[in-house]
Write an enzyme that holds these catalytic residues in place. Sequence first.
Site: not given
Length: 256
Positions: A9, A11, A94, A96, A164, A170, A210
Amino acid sequence: MHVPLIAGNWKMNTTVSEAIELVSGMRRGLDQIAHVDKVICPPFISLAAVRELIKGSSIKLGAQNIYFEEKGAYTGEISPPMLADLCEFVIIGHSERRQYFDETGEIVNKKIQAALRVGLKPILCIGERLEENEAGRTEEVVTEQLGSSLAGIDYLNGLIIAYEPIWAIGTGKAATGEQANETIGLIRRNIAKLYGKRIAQDVRILYGGSVTAANATEFINQPEIDGALVGGASLKANQFLSIVKQAAEIRQLLSG
Ligand code: 13P
């Protein structure tokens, strides 16, 4: 036994020319690795160029988002038929997007239905926040997310789930292999309750958060984990290649 799937991904990273450079740097290496599904998910604007670059290779393409309406006055959005023409996978829900763009379970559900309708394979992301994890609410949160995302969906048709944990995205603070395996096991038991044992065995569930070349094996080695959704490390050709290679090696060892 599943074919492991490693998805990158990207992003909101890479211009079109940077995307071309990144794919060019890993195309040959990735293509040579068998028995692993390799998926890259660049930004929308690079999908067409990347598609041309990977034509004839074993690398597959995915988008990072989708809108649920088929067409019309939705300025700036990308529809299911537009994506179905370009790629095979689409990341949906996701964290985010849930966090910064207010995507609710209901929106995620509509997006999944819309993607499945045009034959796209959703990569549905679920995962708990740090506070929820610390309060021992992981099971409750992922069960709720799974239920709302899949409400009214009778067939999974190639849908993939990515667990996730938000605190691992991250942050460089990945879950341990055992933690991820345990939660993915409970996600699978939930799928069994909703769709039956066979489908629960068939569905591929990935870990994300990560994942790097240094820890990939720890995750992919776990019995419940069928691959990884990789963020930061998928922007470095050698890291991503190494993660895919590790998946191939584990698969070969397991199949003897
Ligand atoms: P990182 O690998 O950068 O933690 O991102 C994970 C992720 O969000 C993939 O979708």
